[in-house]
Scaffold this active site. Structure first.
Site, PDB file in Angstrom:
ATOM      1  N   ASP A   1       0.830  -1.201   0.000  1.00 20.21           N
ATOM      2  CA  ASP A   1       0.000   0.000   0.000  1.00 20.21           C
ATOM      3  C   ASP A   1       0.872   1.262   0.000  1.00 20.21           C
ATOM      4  O   ASP A   1       2.109   1.181   0.070  1.00 20.21           O
ATOM      5  CB  ASP A   1      -0.916  -0.041   1.234  1.00 20.21           C
ATOM      6  CG  ASP A   1      -2.260   0.617   0.976  1.00 20.21           C
ATOM      7  OD1 ASP A   1      -2.454   1.197  -0.102  1.00 20.21           O
ATOM      8  OD2 ASP A   1      -3.120   0.558   1.885  1.00 20.21           O
TER       9      ASP A   1
ATOM     10  N   GLY B   1      -4.731   4.257  -7.530  1.00 19.29           N
ATOM     11  CA  GLY B   1      -4.903   4.586  -8.948  1.00 19.29           C
ATOM     12  C   GLY B   1      -4.000   5.703  -9.416  1.00 19.29           C
ATOM     13  O   GLY B   1      -4.396   6.579 -10.173  1.00 19.29           O
ATOM     14  N   ASN B   2      -2.770   5.637  -8.970  1.00 15.29           N
ATOM     15  CA  ASN B   2      -1.838   6.725  -9.220  1.00 15.29           C
ATOM     16  C   ASN B   2      -1.055   6.595 -10.523  1.00 15.29           C
ATOM     17  O   ASN B   2       0.015   7.154 -10.663  1.00 15.29           O
ATOM     18  CB  ASN B   2      -0.876   6.799  -8.037  1.00 15.29           C
ATOM     19  CG  ASN B   2      -0.129   8.086  -7.998  1.00 15.29           C
ATOM     20  OD1 ASN B   2      -0.727   9.141  -8.126  1.00 15.29           O
ATOM     21  ND2 ASN B   2       1.178   8.004  -7.846  1.00 15.29           N
TER      22      ASN B   2
ATOM     23  N   ASP C   1     -10.603   3.434  -3.135  1.00 10.09           N
ATOM     24  CA  ASP C   1     -11.218   2.243  -2.542  1.00 10.09           C
ATOM     25  C   ASP C   1     -12.649   2.005  -3.033  1.00 10.09           C
ATOM     26  O   ASP C   1     -13.440   2.928  -3.174  1.00 10.09           O
ATOM     27  CB  ASP C   1     -11.250   2.377  -1.015  1.00 10.09           C
ATOM     28  CG  ASP C   1      -9.859   2.223  -0.416  1.00 10.09           C
ATOM     29  OD1 ASP C   1      -8.878   2.175  -1.190  1.00 10.09           O
ATOM     30  OD2 ASP C   1      -9.763   2.154   0.818  1.00 10.09           O
TER      31      ASP C   1
HETATM   32  C1  GAL Z   1      -6.235   1.402   1.739  1.00  9.27           C
HETATM   33  C2  GAL Z   1      -6.360   0.374   0.642  1.00  9.27           C
HETATM   34  C3  GAL Z   1      -7.402  -0.624   1.091  1.00  9.27           C
HETATM   35  C4  GAL Z   1      -6.953  -1.267   2.395  1.00  9.27           C
HETATM   36  C5  GAL Z   1      -6.677  -0.205   3.445  1.00  9.27           C
HETATM   37  C6  GAL Z   1      -6.033  -0.801   4.701  1.00  9.27           C
HETATM   38  O1  GAL Z   1      -5.291   2.334   1.376  1.00  9.27           O
HETATM   39  O2  GAL Z   1      -6.719   1.005  -0.552  1.00  9.27           O
HETATM   40  O3  GAL Z   1      -7.593  -1.590   0.073  1.00  9.27           O
HETATM   41  O4  GAL Z   1      -5.812  -2.038   2.154  1.00  9.27           O
HETATM   42  O5  GAL Z   1      -5.819   0.787   2.959  1.00  9.27           O
HETATM   43  O6  GAL Z   1      -5.800   0.131   5.704  1.00  9.27           O
END
Ligand code: GAL
Length: 552
Positions: free
Chosen positions: A146, A183-184, A203
């Protein structure tokens, strides 16, 4: 002999992530985030592993069981290694991995390339090799990496993910790397060199508007210039566009009796788009209807087709959409979908999908042959979310796919000046720029001079051009558009690649409608992607004569 040659080649040739044999078809599995968020523990994950087997999910192809954010302790151990949250996973992360493997599944785990994960647990920044080694020791097969807090890393996304790729290779274990960056633009800066999949969206949420919006990031023109017809040309065996994980079984907005059709619409879209299929529902209590959607064999086969072409739209009138995905066996998969709230007929004509004459048609949800149809097929009276997922044609040599946008239309390919408005942008967020005109469609005028070329914007606007390391200078003249009468300030900035590294190459500072135009003339060194940004909301501004100069 052949083996020896191959071995030498492997030692000397850099292997692109997409060539390493992993994820030749879109990865399939289950991830804990959509249903549990950070509320995961050993008992739940073991029960999910059991359910993946007993529900038939594993045998339908869902192999990766991925633990998302929330599995780790707040502190690393005395050797700087990540450790499991002792309350949630008292047996440790190797043990849970062993359990997952004992069920014939593969083990996936979440981390973050910043100092902290999105849930503010220890991130991997500064510990990249230690963490990849730890994961390899635990038997991890898939890492979702992430991007929360990665803006403090001082590294571009391409640098970060290339580093993880190198560290993973250093472990000697084959591990799928999933780029999670909201989506960067990973398709633009070469995500496939480092990873097998990359997010194209923010998300996903369990309602149909969100599902359609996420699908659009991959299928439509929300993230890229409309001339590309979505991101399909950037996907293929070993590298996939990821519009986020499945919400099948979690939908909150559809009425009870409409849920199955909404679930199917969501699943059909992900399958035709060759999207990774990471289920996100509670498999311990999955209904029969949800189970049937997630394991529909002929719909999954479209997603998993070895030719690996991402389906693309051949028709879209805002409500009704037709997608085409040429398959390896000479047939092609077609999705006719009604997103609108009025009943509609939808037709696909064979000339739009590379076929002609009379063709057999099979309904992939009903698993029945519908007969032979001349020139076209029409699905009648489709209500909202209703659709037909079809296989059209006969087995034989593969039918051709649409032509991809050629390189010279979106990258710098020749010596001399290239006006950016002669190239298609490759990533876009918020207001897309107008070409050779102001945002309102007027000729670009600054201080009495009219510019034939340039990009007209309205804040907030951010977009990327792929200059591929071939541009030595960037030149433009910027000013707030003369039509503007408000008091807001605008600020033009040129970045190297993306927001994460904060590598600002040029900054206009705040400009008002009365500020004189500013000239940009900067040297570029090894810049792959130029990102142009105009802030703030509602301020119109122009990048007049925006161009790059290539000396070689
Ligand atoms: C977001 C990510 C999600 C999930 C979440 C966890 O940035 O897009 O899919 O992983 O963090 O904290």
């Amino acid at each position: 002999m052949v083996c020896a040659v191959l071995f030498v080649m492997l030692l000397t040739t850099p292997v692109c992530a997409s060539d390493d044999g992993l994820a030749r078809t879109p990865p399939m599995g289950w991830n804990s985030w959509n249903i549990f968020q950070a509320d995961i523990d050993e008992g739940k994950i073991r029960a999910i592993a059991d359910a993946m087997v007993s529900s038939g999910m594993r045998d339908a192809g869902y192999i990766y069981l991925v633990l998302d954010d929330g599995w780790m302790a707040e502190e690393r151990d005395e050797n700087d290694r990540l450790v499991a949250d002792p309350k949630k996973f008292p047996g440790g992360m190797k043990a849970i991995g062993d359990y997952i493997h004992s069920k014939g599944l593969k083990y996936g785990i979440y981390e973050d390339r910043g100092e902290m994960t999105c849930q503010q647990l220890p991130g991997s920044f500064g510990y990249e090799q230690i963490d990849m080694d730890t994961f390899a020791d635990w038997g991890v097969d898939y890492i979702k990496m992430d991007s929360c807090f990665a803006e403090n890393n001082g590294r571009m996304s391409s640098e970060d993910y290339a580093l993880y790729r190198k560290c993973i290779e250093g472990t000697g274990r084959p591990i799928v790397l999933s780029i999670s960056d909201f989506g960067n633009g990973a398709w633009a800066w070469g995500g496939k060199e480092s990873a097998q999949l990359w997010r194209t969206s923010y998300d996903i949420h369990p309602w149909m508007d969100s599902i359609y919006a996420c699908a659009e990031t991959s299928a439509g023109n929300q993230s890229i210039h409309p001339a590309f017809n979505g991101l399909w040309q950037f996907a293929g065996p070993g590298h996939w566009n990821d519009p986020d994980m499945l919400q099948v079984g979690n939908l909150k907005d559809a009425e009870e009796e409409r849920k199955e059709v909404a679930n199917r619409a969501h699943f059909s879209l992900w399958c035709i788009l060759a999207a990774p299929l990471m289920a996100g529902n509670d498999l311990r209590t999955m209904s029969e209807s949800t189970g049937k959607v997630l394991t529909a064999p002929e719909v999954i086969a479209v997603n998993q087709d070895p030719r690996g072409i991402q389906g693309y739209k051949v028709f879209d009138d805002g409500d009704r959409e037709v997608y085409n995905k040429p398959l390896s066996d000479g047939t092609t998969a077609v999705l006719l979908l009604n997103k609108g709230d009025e009943k509609a007929d939808i037709t696909v004509s064979w000339d739009k999908i590379g076929l002609s004459g009379t063709q057999p048609v099979r309904d992939l949800w009903a698993r029945v042959d519908l007969g032979e149809f001349k020139d076209s097929f029409t699905a009648r009276g489709l209500g909202q979310h209703e659709h037909k997922m079809l296989k059209v044609g006969r087995q034989g040599p593969p039918v051709p796919a649409a032509a991809p946008v050629p390189l010279e239309k979106y990258t710098v390919t020749r010596k001399g000046e290239t006006y950016l408005s002669d190239l298609y942008y490759i990533w876009n967020a918020e207001n897309a720029p107008a070409y050779d005109a102001t945002f309102a469609g007027e000729p670009i005028r600054i201080a009495g001079r009219t510019f034939k070329k340039g990009l007209g914007c309205k804040g907030r606007s951010a977009f990327m051009f792929k200059v591929n390391g071939r541009a030595d200078r960037f030149r433009a003249v910027v000013a707030i558009d003369e039509s503007y009468e408000g008091e807001e300030k605008g600020r033009f900035r040129v970045y190297n690649e993306d927001f994460f590294a904060n590598k600002v190459l040029w900054d206009s500072g705040e400009m008002t409608k009365d500020s004189p135009a500013k000239e940009i003339d900067i040297e570029l060194k090894n810049v792959q992607i130029l990102m142009l940004v105009l802030e703030d909301d509602d301020v119109p501004g122009n990048w007049a004569d925006a161009r790059v100069i290539s000396e070689n």
